[in-house]
Design a protein around this motif. Structure first.
Motif, short mmCIF file in Angstrom:
data_model
loop_
_atom_site.label_atom_id
_atom_site.label_comp_id
_atom_site.label_asym_id
_atom_site.label_seq_id
_atom_site.Cartn_x
_atom_site.Cartn_y
_atom_site.Cartn_z
N ALA A 1 -8.46 1.45 -9.31
CA ALA A 1 -7.80 1.42 -8.00
C ALA A 1 -6.72 0.35 -8.01
O ALA A 1 -6.98 -0.80 -8.40
CB ALA A 1 -8.82 1.13 -6.90
N TYR A 2 -5.53 0.73 -7.59
CA TYR A 2 -4.36 -0.17 -7.63
C TYR A 2 -3.81 -0.30 -6.22
O TYR A 2 -3.23 0.64 -5.67
CB TYR A 2 -3.32 0.43 -8.58
CG TYR A 2 -2.04 -0.35 -8.69
CD1 TYR A 2 -1.97 -1.54 -9.42
CD2 TYR A 2 -0.86 0.11 -8.10
CE1 TYR A 2 -0.78 -2.24 -9.54
CE2 TYR A 2 0.34 -0.58 -8.22
CZ TYR A 2 0.36 -1.76 -8.94
OH TYR A 2 1.56 -2.45 -9.06
N ILE A 3 -4.03 -1.46 -5.60
CA ILE A 3 -3.56 -1.71 -4.22
C ILE A 3 -2.95 -3.11 -4.20
O ILE A 3 -3.55 -4.07 -3.70
CB ILE A 3 -4.71 -1.59 -3.19
CG1 ILE A 3 -5.64 -0.42 -3.51
CG2 ILE A 3 -4.14 -1.43 -1.79
CD1 ILE A 3 -6.84 -0.30 -2.58
N PRO A 4 -1.74 -3.24 -4.74
CA PRO A 4 -1.19 -4.58 -4.94
C PRO A 4 -0.70 -5.26 -3.67
O PRO A 4 -0.65 -6.49 -3.61
CB PRO A 4 -0.03 -4.33 -5.90
CG PRO A 4 0.41 -2.94 -5.60
CD PRO A 4 -0.86 -2.19 -5.26
N ASP A 5 -0.32 -4.45 -2.67
CA ASP A 5 0.18 -5.00 -1.40
C ASP A 5 -0.63 -4.40 -0.27
O ASP A 5 -0.49 -3.21 0.03
CB ASP A 5 1.67 -4.68 -1.22
CG ASP A 5 2.55 -5.46 -2.17
OD1 ASP A 5 2.20 -5.53 -3.37
OD2 ASP A 5 3.59 -5.99 -1.73
N HIS A 6 -1.45 -5.22 0.39
CA HIS A 6 -2.41 -4.63 1.32
C HIS A 6 -2.93 -5.71 2.25
O HIS A 6 -3.30 -6.80 1.81
CB HIS A 6 -3.58 -4.04 0.50
CG HIS A 6 -4.52 -3.21 1.30
ND1 HIS A 6 -5.82 -3.01 0.91
CD2 HIS A 6 -4.37 -2.53 2.46
CE1 HIS A 6 -6.43 -2.23 1.80
NE2 HIS A 6 -5.57 -1.93 2.75
N GLU A 7 -2.98 -5.37 3.52
CA GLU A 7 -3.51 -6.30 4.52
C GLU A 7 -4.60 -5.61 5.33
O GLU A 7 -4.40 -5.27 6.51
CB GLU A 7 -2.39 -6.80 5.45
CG GLU A 7 -2.84 -7.93 6.36
CD GLU A 7 -1.71 -8.47 7.23
OE1 GLU A 7 -0.58 -7.95 7.15
OE2 GLU A 7 -1.96 -9.41 8.00
N PRO A 8 -5.76 -5.38 4.73
CA PRO A 8 -6.81 -4.63 5.43
C PRO A 8 -7.38 -5.38 6.62
O PRO A 8 -8.03 -4.77 7.46
CB PRO A 8 -7.88 -4.43 4.34
CG PRO A 8 -7.65 -5.52 3.37
CD PRO A 8 -6.17 -5.78 3.38
N ALA A 9 -7.11 -6.69 6.71
CA ALA A 9 -7.70 -7.48 7.80
C ALA A 9 -6.79 -7.57 9.01
O ALA A 9 -7.11 -8.31 9.95
CB ALA A 9 -8.03 -8.88 7.29
N LEU A 10 -5.69 -6.84 9.01
CA LEU A 10 -4.76 -6.96 10.13
C LEU A 10 -5.44 -6.56 11.44
O LEU A 10 -6.04 -5.49 11.53
CB LEU A 10 -3.54 -6.06 9.88
CG LEU A 10 -2.44 -6.13 10.95
CD1 LEU A 10 -1.83 -7.52 11.00
CD2 LEU A 10 -1.35 -5.10 10.67
#
Lengths: 131, 279
Positions: B165-174
């Motif tokens: 899994a490749y998710i280099p730019d991610h803000e799941p806590a927004l």
């Protein structure tokens, strides 16, 4: 376990930040999230109720028109939004859980993500304190 | 499948004696198997790639998560684009307003770049993706929109024996509530769930994240929580802040190892690191 579309997840985070009651449904009308202010309308905490089908949440708050005629779930803006994938607005009256009549306005609109797919609906409730 | 990291820095390339260990090039990762090559993102690390004999055919696929410059600036220096015998496929997230061609052309045109996209000598094929499933050679690829400013996807690449899994730019806590515990409500969960290896944004310390919410990146604790909830088998913390030195990155890792208890191994991503998943 599939997660909801990103626009649904972000809608919940927005609703969580608002002081107005907000409902979020999937395309079938299942109430998949409502925020804390909306808990007052439904009389249930989201953590307790979980996902609610439209047949259940559409009857909880006993909506009536200006002549006190009952409104069916099909007349509610959010239900119409889900049926027609179109925004709606309506002012009507609901009987609160304490038996008080409350005038409210509801604005609903479809959630359509970047890919153009219809993924659910949002309804925002405005309590009309002028009545 | 084989995975090699060519660029793990976030935001802007850095070149400094203090950043040599983990590297200063921005996002670029190559996934390969049986002579098929996927290039994940076109950050400055892409400039070093030069496919030759190892390719089975004359095709290479570039999978772009989004169009921020740190994921695109190496594209104009990718040698295969200038080879007329090469077939280059670029896959990028669809926007509701502009085509993939139009958005790539913003970079591959003056004044930002001297060569127009239409003048590239390779055989170029563009593919718009969204919440998509597609196959390239031995790879089955899933893309999903994830929380980051502008149309941005993450990828899950499977070969039947393992998943990356490749998710280099991610803000799941927004949002006020941060990452929710219910997988239904976690951005990127479908990509990361049970993956053998997760490469994930970890640009900020928790303190830095307090002041940079909405910028599209993760604080370390949120990355660890996302990986925990997703049940990954191994985590690579990546997209290092450009201001972070090797010593500081090492210190952050040490702190995580000392203060947290996790069911999976993890390490800081570094340029040149290689991994093997499945067969």
């Amino acid at each position: 376990m599939p997660s909801y579309e990103i626009e649904i997840i972000l809608s919940r985070q927005l609703a969580d930040s608002l002081s107005m009651p907000v409902f979020i449904t999937d395309t079938e009308g299942n109430l998949i999230y409502y925020n804390e202010p909306a808990e007052e309308i439904l009389g249930k905490r989201f953590e307790e109720s979980g996902v609610m089908p439209v047949e259940e949440w559409g009857k909880i708050f006993k909506p009536v028109d200006e002549f006190k005629n009952p409104l069916s779930p099909e007349d509610l803006p959010l239900v119409k939004t889900l049926r027609n994938v179109y925004p709606y607005h309506k002012t009507f009256w609901i009987e609160s859980l304490q038996g008080k009549t409350q005038k409210i306005s509801v604005t609903s609109f479809p959630i359509i993500g970047r890919s153009g797919n219809f993924s659910g609906g949002i309804a925002i409730f405005w309590k009309d304190e002028r009545l | 499948m084989n995975i090699k990291l060519w660029g793990v820095r976030g935001s802007i390339p850095v070149s400094d004696p203090d950043t040599r260990q983990y590297g200063g090039h921005t996002s670029c990762v190559v996934v390969s198997q049986d002579g098929h090559f996927l290039v994940l993102d076109g950050g400055s690390g892409m400039q070093k790639l030069n496919f030759g004999q190892e390719l089975t055919g004359k095709r290479v696929d570039i999978l772009l998560t989004h169009f921020h410059l740190d994921h695109l600036q190496g594209l104009g220096f990718f040698k295969s684009l200038f080879n007329p015998s090469m077939e280059v496929h670029i896959w990028g997230p669809a926007s509701s307003t502009h085509s993939l061609h139009a958005r790539l052309s913003r970079y591959l045109s003056p004044p930002l770049f001297p060569v127009l996209i239409r003048d590239l000598p390779c055989q170029l094929h563009l593919h718009e993706i969204a919440n998509s499933e597609f196959e390239i050679g031995p790879f089955r690829i899933r893309s999903r929109y994830v929380i980051h400013p502008g149309p941005t996807v993450g990828f899950r690449i499977s070969n039947g024996n393992g998943a990356f899994a490749y998710i280099p730019d991610h803000e799941p806590a927004l949002g006020l509530a941060g990452i929710l515990d219910d997988p239904h409500w976690i951005s990127g969960y479908d990509l990361a769930a049970g993956a053998d290896l997760l490469y994930h944004d970890a640009q900020y310390t928790d303190e830095e994240y307090r002041y940079k919410q909405g910028w599209g990146h993760s604080g370390l604790s949120d990355t660890m929580k996302f990986a925990t909830l997703s049940g990954v088998k191994k985590l690579l913390l990546a997209h290092h802040d450009p201001g972070r030195t090797d010593v500081q990155i090492q210190d952050l890792l040490t702190e995580l190892l000392l203060t947290g208890q996790y069911d999976f191994p993890f390490e800081m991503a570094g340029e040149g690191m290689e991994y093997k998943i499945g067969t």
